[in-house]
Design a protein around this motif. Structure first.
Motif, PDB file in Angstrom:
ATOM      1  N   GLN A 348       0.856  -1.177   0.000  1.00  0.00           N
ATOM      2  CA  GLN A 348       0.000   0.000   0.000  1.00  0.00           C
ATOM      3  C   GLN A 348       0.898   1.235   0.000  1.00  0.00           C
ATOM      4  OE1 GLN A 348      -2.398  -0.716   3.523  1.00  0.00           O
ATOM      5  NE2 GLN A 348      -3.993  -1.715   2.299  1.00  0.00           N
ATOM      6  N   ALA A 349       0.439   2.282  -0.636  1.00  0.00           N
ATOM      7  CA  ALA A 349       1.268   3.471  -0.784  1.00  0.00           C
ATOM      8  C   ALA A 349       1.342   4.237   0.532  1.00  0.00           C
ATOM      9  CB  ALA A 349       0.720   4.363  -1.893  1.00  0.00           C
ATOM     10  N   GLN A 373      -2.363  12.404 -12.896  1.00  0.00           N
ATOM     11  CA  GLN A 373      -3.431  11.411 -12.876  1.00  0.00           C
ATOM     12  C   GLN A 373      -3.197  10.370 -11.781  1.00  0.00           C
ATOM     13  OE1 GLN A 373      -6.331  11.617 -14.793  1.00  0.00           O
ATOM     14  NE2 GLN A 373      -6.836  10.199 -13.144  1.00  0.00           N
ATOM     15  N   SER A 374      -1.934   9.975 -11.593  1.00  0.00           N
ATOM     16  CA  SER A 374      -1.618   8.977 -10.563  1.00  0.00           C
ATOM     17  C   SER A 374      -1.916   9.503  -9.163  1.00  0.00           C
ATOM     18  CB  SER A 374      -0.140   8.570 -10.664  1.00  0.00           C
ATOM     19  OG  SER A 374       0.125   7.928 -11.886  1.00  0.00           O
ATOM     20  N   LEU A 375      -1.603  10.771  -8.919  1.00  0.00           N
ATOM     21  CA  LEU A 375      -1.897  11.369  -7.615  1.00  0.00           C
ATOM     22  C   LEU A 375      -3.406  11.454  -7.377  1.00  0.00           C
ATOM     23  CD1 LEU A 375       0.749  14.250  -7.612  1.00  0.00           C
ATOM     24  CD2 LEU A 375       0.813  12.171  -6.222  1.00  0.00           C
ATOM     25  N   ALA A 376      -4.140  11.852  -8.411  1.00  0.00           N
ATOM     26  CA  ALA A 376      -5.596  11.931  -8.275  1.00  0.00           C
ATOM     27  C   ALA A 376      -6.200  10.569  -7.985  1.00  0.00           C
ATOM     28  CB  ALA A 376      -6.202  12.536  -9.542  1.00  0.00           C
ATOM     29  N   SER A 377      -5.707   9.547  -8.673  1.00  0.00           N
ATOM     30  CA  SER A 377      -6.218   8.188  -8.445  1.00  0.00           C
ATOM     31  C   SER A 377      -5.887   7.711  -7.035  1.00  0.00           C
ATOM     32  CB  SER A 377      -5.626   7.227  -9.481  1.00  0.00           C
ATOM     33  OG  SER A 377      -6.048   7.564 -10.788  1.00  0.00           O
ATOM     34  N   ASP A 382      -6.759   4.426  -5.107  1.00  0.00           N
ATOM     35  CA  ASP A 382      -6.016   3.442  -5.895  1.00  0.00           C
ATOM     36  C   ASP A 382      -4.598   3.968  -6.162  1.00  0.00           C
ATOM     37  OD1 ASP A 382      -5.054   1.472  -7.571  1.00  0.00           O
ATOM     38  OD2 ASP A 382      -6.419   1.911  -9.230  1.00  0.00           O
ATOM     39  N   SER A 383      -3.609   3.309  -5.594  1.00  0.00           N
ATOM     40  CA  SER A 383      -2.224   3.782  -5.694  1.00  0.00           C
ATOM     41  C   SER A 383      -1.435   3.106  -6.805  1.00  0.00           C
ATOM     42  CB  SER A 383      -1.505   3.549  -4.359  1.00  0.00           C
ATOM     43  OG  SER A 383      -1.375   2.157  -4.087  1.00  0.00           O
ATOM     44  N   ALA A 384      -2.103   2.415  -7.733  1.00  0.00           N
ATOM     45  CA  ALA A 384      -1.379   1.670  -8.771  1.00  0.00           C
ATOM     46  C   ALA A 384      -0.432   2.574  -9.552  1.00  0.00           C
ATOM     47  CB  ALA A 384      -2.366   0.980  -9.720  1.00  0.00           C
ATOM     48  N   GLY A 385      -0.897   3.740  -9.955  1.00  0.00           N
ATOM     49  CA  GLY A 385      -0.048   4.645 -10.730  1.00  0.00           C
ATOM     50  C   GLY A 385       1.104   5.192  -9.915  1.00  0.00           C
TER      51      GLY A 385
END
Length: 539
Positions: A348-349, A373-377, A382-385
């Motif tokens: 987990q991030a 986009q990764s920060l927004a997700s 969702d920390s995948a990005g």
């Protein structure tokens, strides 16, 4: 620990790590596995564990010792599938793999040896060959064999058509007697740790982790860790020059690669044909000055990212105040680490991984949309990005293994300095810089403790004037967060024959991103003649 800097590119939780330009595409991580098979097939079976060694930077040991020419083995079939489909992969290229023997210690030049692994790329369009262009991507700890493959795909045709492109993993790096002394789970701890510690307990934990890493490496290698200094790698570079058959060295070094290249020029000024030093590490800054400059540089780079994002016609994915958004995300992930939708991912991030993702993208403005986009997700759960960006930065593969970049980076960086910062020194700087540089300051201050517990021989870098060397082209980028522009200004001034090229762009390093830069560098590499005066290239 922290992600700041000493006299090198970058630190990861106290360990000077990781990304120097050109950044390694994820697909090329697989190259190490392929080349490992190649090098095993080529190896005689002899391996030499580093023994206690110490070299004086002031003593330029002659290299009159016999140097055998590289016996290149065609490894095109091994590399071609890895680069297939990438830009530049349609070039008619052949690849050779080989090994170069160097003394373990230049104080004992006829004693035990190390084997350096090399890759050569040759274009079918080559004509009027000048010689070899030796490339190094920096770090310290990044693979120069990877860099040779990537450079063959991206270098301008005018250079590729005149030179073999050669990358040799420096001692301790990649496939050249790799230093491996930090377990993967420890690296996971390092990357996940909060980069903005606020309590005494958090600082105690960070210091203890740094102590454990240093103790583990010293327990495994002992005084042999001293064999991996930049001074020794610079001496190796002269044997590389001889092994590829060149009377003088033509070299392209990025980031920490500018430290290696300028050290070579100091030790062997008469053997310099042309050196391009792009993204110069400041030779005049001590570790504290360099760490603060990098913290300031990353803060400025983040502001540039934020300004770009908020100017988008469709709106910024992280809102009108990206700095506040990231601060809130760091707090959120500290309280409740953020899960990932990536298949098989169990991590987990945490704040450390979030900031690693931010730092990774700030190297290259082309990655800014991905970062937003990764920060927004991640904020949405969702920390995948974020994990993808962070893993690109740290060298972590999907299976949880790492390259040896972090191990080599710490080892080389600590071999190169005798500076030491106490815990009380660092605590004070964490408090001060954490306020002055809110995202990156505490992290940078923590990095200064990295080498304090490092109980191994040191070979400090020499002053570098390279008296008597041919002209040397030093490149700095106005918006470089990793190696800020003043470092290039200082290096060009210190080198007796240094000429400065300034690119008024953003991101880490400049060549071959801008046509003005390309024109200047290509003419210098091919003709061996630097500009008559300093050059400025617009963004």
């Amino acid at each position: 620990m922290a992600r700041g800097t000493g006299a090198t590119d970058e630190t990861l939780l106290g360990w000077t790590t990781v990304t120097a330009a050109p950044r390694r595409p994820a697909v090329l991580v697989a190259l190490l596995a392929v080349l490992l098979v190649v090098v095993s097939a080529c190896s005689s079976g002899d391996t030499t564990e580093p023994a206690a060694t110490s070299s004086s930077a002031a003593e330029t040991t002659p290299t009159e010792l016999p140097v055998e020419a590289v016996e290149w083995t065609d490894c095109t079939a091994d590399i071609a599938p890895i680069i297939a489909g990438r830009p530049g992969s349609d070039r008619a290229l052949t690849f050779g793999c080989g090994q170069i023997e160097v003394p373990l210690s230049y104080d004992d030049p006829t004693g035990p040896t190390l084997s350096l692994f090399a890759v050569r790329a040759v274009s079918a369009t080559q004509a009027d060959r000048i010689g070899s262009l030796v490339v190094n991507p920096g770090g310290p700890g990044l693979s120069a064999t990877d860099a040779a493959v990537q450079s063959a795909l991206t270098l301008p045709d005018g250079v590729l058509g005149r030179f073999d492109v050669v990358g040799v993993d420096p001692r301790g790096v990649g496939l050249s007697q790799p230093v491996e002394c930090i377990p993967a789970d420890t690296k996971d701890q390092l990357t996940a740790a909060d980069p903005r510690p606020t309590s005494a307990d958090q600082l105690d934990t960070a210091f203890a982790l740094a102590d454990d890493v240093a103790e583990g490496c010293v327990d495994q290698y002992g005084a042999g860790l001293g064999a991996f200094s930049t001074v020794d790698s610079a001496r190796d570079l002269d044997r590389v020059r001889q092994a590829v058959g060149d009377t003088q060295l033509t070299y392209l070094g990025y980031s920490y690669g500018t430290t290696l290249g300028s050290t070579y020029a100091e030790l062997f000024p008469q053997n310099v044909r042309a050196l391009v030093l792009d993204g110069a590490v400041d030779p005049d800054a001590d570790r504290q000055e360099a760490a603060e400059a990098q913290a300031q540089g990353f803060e400025a780079a983040f502001d540039a990212f934020a300004a770009n994002c908020t100017s988008l016609v469709g709106g910024c994915p992280v809102g009108a105040d990206p700095r506040t958004f990231v601060g809130d995300l760091l707090t959120q992930s500290a309280t409740t680490p953020i899960p990932s939708s990536r298949a098989g991912e169990t991590r987990q991030a945490t704040p450390g991984l979030v900031l690693a993702a931010v730092r990774s993208a700030l190297y290259n403005p082309a990655a800014w949309p991905q970062l937003a986009q990764s920060l927004a997700s991640a904020q949405a759960g969702d920390s995948a990005g974020v994990l993808t960006l962070a893993d690109t930065f740290t060298g972590r593969a999907d299976d949880g293994t790492y390259t040896n970049t972090i191990d080599a980076n710490i080892t080389i960086s600590c071999s190169d300095t005798e500076e030491s910062y106490s815990q009380s020194d660092v605590r004070a700087l964490v408090a001060a810089w954490g306020t002055q540089y809110p995202l990156f300051g505490a992290d940078a201050a923590l990095s200064l403790y990295t080498c304090t517990p490092w109980d191994a021989p040191r070979t400090p870098l020499p002053e570098r004037t390279a008296e008597g060397a041919a002209p040397i082209l030093v490149i700095g980028t106005q918006g470089d967060p990793v190696t800020p522009l003043p470092g290039a200004v200082d290096m060009a001034a210190d080198l007796e024959s240094g000429v400065l090229l300034t690119w008024q762009g953003s991101g880490h390093t400049a060549y071959p991103k801008n046509q003005c830069v390309v024109d200047t560098v290509d003419a210098y590499l091919v003709d061996g003649t630097a500009p008559a005066a300093d050059v400025t290239c617009p963004a």
